[in-house]
Design a protein around this motif. Sequence first.
Motif, short mmCIF file in Angstrom:
data_model
loop_
_atom_site.label_atom_id
_atom_site.label_comp_id
_atom_site.label_asym_id
_atom_site.label_seq_id
_atom_site.Cartn_x
_atom_site.Cartn_y
_atom_site.Cartn_z
N UNK A 53 0.83 -1.21 0.00
CA UNK A 53 0.00 0.00 0.00
C UNK A 53 0.86 1.26 0.00
N UNK A 54 1.95 1.24 0.77
CA UNK A 54 2.83 2.41 0.80
C UNK A 54 3.53 2.55 -0.56
N UNK A 55 3.93 1.44 -1.15
CA UNK A 55 4.61 1.47 -2.45
C UNK A 55 3.69 2.02 -3.53
N UNK A 56 2.40 1.69 -3.43
CA UNK A 56 1.46 2.22 -4.43
C UNK A 56 1.32 3.72 -4.30
N UNK A 57 1.36 4.24 -3.09
CA UNK A 57 1.21 5.68 -2.86
C UNK A 57 2.52 6.42 -3.10
N UNK A 70 3.06 2.58 17.69
CA UNK A 70 2.19 2.15 16.60
C UNK A 70 2.20 3.09 15.42
N UNK A 71 2.84 4.24 15.56
CA UNK A 71 2.89 5.19 14.45
C UNK A 71 3.83 4.68 13.36
N UNK A 72 3.36 4.73 12.10
CA UNK A 72 4.13 4.23 10.96
C UNK A 72 4.58 5.42 10.12
N UNK A 73 5.86 5.43 9.80
CA UNK A 73 6.44 6.52 9.02
C UNK A 73 7.14 5.94 7.79
N UNK A 74 6.92 6.58 6.65
CA UNK A 74 7.57 6.17 5.40
C UNK A 74 8.54 7.25 4.97
N UNK A 91 -4.56 2.73 4.02
CA UNK A 91 -4.53 3.21 2.63
C UNK A 91 -3.12 3.36 2.07
N UNK A 92 -2.15 3.48 2.97
CA UNK A 92 -0.79 3.75 2.53
C UNK A 92 -0.55 5.21 2.23
N UNK A 93 -1.58 6.04 2.40
CA UNK A 93 -1.47 7.47 2.09
C UNK A 93 -0.95 8.25 3.30
N UNK A 94 -0.48 9.47 3.02
CA UNK A 94 0.02 10.33 4.09
C UNK A 94 -1.11 10.68 5.06
N UNK A 95 -0.77 10.65 6.35
CA UNK A 95 -1.76 11.00 7.37
C UNK A 95 -1.26 12.10 8.28
N UNK A 96 -0.06 12.59 8.07
CA UNK A 96 0.46 13.65 8.92
C UNK A 96 1.94 13.83 8.69
N UNK A 97 2.46 14.91 9.26
CA UNK A 97 3.87 15.22 9.09
C UNK A 97 4.73 14.27 9.91
#
Length: 735
Positions: A53-57, A70-74, A91-97
């Motif tokens: 999901x992250x790769x798609x975004x 539990x926070x995930x950062x890419x 979703x793999x989409x950005x959710x915050x800074x």
Amino acid sequence: MLRRLHRWPGLLAAVLLLALSISGVALSVFPAMEAMSAPPAVLEQSAGDLAARVLAAHPTVEQIRRAPSGRITAYWFDGDRAGAAVIDPATGLDAGTADPSAVKGWLTDFHRAFLMEDTGRWIAAAAALAMLVLGLTGAALVAARQGGWRRWFAPMRGPVAGRWHGEVARVAAVTLILTALTGLWMTGATFGLLPDDAANPVFPDAVSGSVGLSPDRMPALAAIPVRDLRDLTFPYAGDATDAFAITTAEGAGYVDQGTGALLAWQANGPWARIGEWVYLLHTGEGAAIWGLLLGLLTLAVPVLAVTGVVIWLARRRVGGVLKGMAPAAMAETVILVASEGGTTWGFAKALGQALIQKGGRVHLAPLAPFAPDRFAKARQIVIMAATWGEGEAPASARGVVERMAALPPHPVARLAVLGFGDRSFPSFCGFAEDLEAAAQKAGWQALLPLDRIDRASAQGFARWSRALGDALGMALDVHHQSAPPRSTALTLTRRQDHGEAVQAPTAILRFALPRRSLIDRLMGRGLGAFRAGDLLGILPKGSQTPRFYSLASGSADGFVEIVVRKHAGGLCSGQLLDLMPGQTVQAFVKANPGFRTEGGSAPLILVGAGTGIGPLAGFIRANDRRQPMHLWFGARHPASDFLYGDDLRAWLGEGRLAGMATAFSRTGQRQHVQDRLRADAGQLRDLMAQGARIMVCGGREMAQGVRETLTDILAPMGLTLAALKEGGRYAEDSY
């Protein structure tokens, strides 16, 4: 020794510990904030699904990290520009800074190293070591104060600062010890002082050489749940010889980007696994509730620091410091002191100074811990011991009687025990008597027989000092006048007069409860918390000797109430009976732990006569939980001195009082309270069969009559007052 080991690390490291604790409290909030702000996890999501999901975004993603919260950062590169964001795992989409908090970063650097890098880390480690010593010695001191580890949560007593210090310490001690240990562990790991067996697998010699398989179709990544993920690093774009690098809570390995197979794996060793738990326990990251609890309990450090300094200053003021004092091993005269409020220390200092002026080598110290082998050259040991409650030792000297009985006596020194107490209490100098008995049993040589000082009498102490001088072969006449207790002005707000018709003027006096600031509470100023059955010490004008009256109220009632009968020639009772609303007296509270209700569902039998109704009325007034309380009360005439009559009838109606029986000696029936007890013998036995506790309050003659009556009533049940008292089922407050 234990007390010194506890005191000096605390005083020397106080500022550092305050800095560490306050910054640690602030940091404890961040794990909870991160957990609350992190997008919700997808139930049973795999590392492969998340990576797809992250790769798609973000097609150029290079790394995914999952924090313990539990926070995930890419992290990715868009051309030459680096990018990062907190990711919604659904979703793999950005959710915050992903920008780090500057405040958290500063606090972390300050907490770990005081902003001084490696030097600061060593200073922080020294502070953690001091905290560890304080925690361990403090726990041992609390256990000693309470009379053993089994009494860890028993009620505490003593001056306000000491109680606050002890109460907070016994709640937070385990957490502070744990925090210190984990902090030291983390410092050791940082500087390579601990074995490092974290997984570090060797990159595989061969890979498939194929690319393009979606991460969600890779068996190795599909087998790893996101909750275990720590780090997933993607292979370099276009490099068929590279592989996915994955780190979990259990270890690390490499995954083939073409087949999804696990190419290499290495599990963490035991030291690394312990380190994971150490990190969680110290920071709270990954356990937000624990982090908040840790921060809350760490707030104990400022409280302990402030109260500890107050205690130290108080002990400096009253403790064992003598000009010209000899070391323990060199002294020929050793004076050991057991005191609850500090008064006995004043007499001990006066004696010690007089002996030094005579050319003697004197050492003054607390009675506990009792260790005669410390005094190698002692020729005489003098114990000056106050008594607390019903013949108990002061909090600082619990366990000394048992220790004295168990240890061999000093091979040379002779022993003298001097007791301090109040003759109006039934167990006058009971602790000193126990010490004398234990010394005789252990085989100590006597310097003087046991003597007793009543209410800090200067004349009595001078008399005893002359006897001590005769025993030592010197002229000794020590005069010491103890300072009057610190008192508070109480303003009378209401009075109810009784007894004039039967020539026994009596009044129920109610005073306003003075307000106390936080500083007053810490410094022990003002009345402090009290309960019905405790004692109000009144300092009459023209005297430094207080008179004590049982309290008919608790501090929760919002007023101070006593019952006073005028005695012929009585200085204090006369002044109190002359008081009018708006006028004041000087007073202080003295705890009376042996005469308090214990709650529960078992019945309580209350027996009193005359002014002895005071504390019993206070017990009934505070009976919000409707414990079955049964009152037997004696007075002279129902129309003149039926104290609290209207209140008692109201409390009967409310259920605070389950039953009431009265006896009046100036009526036709001419009955005393013990007569009414005998008439109600059947009811008393029924209540005792239900586990009832008996509490008696009044004059000594009345109390003696009640004891004799109860002995006869309870004999058919095989019960004795001595056994009931030993089991906590009989308490008496006579005067």
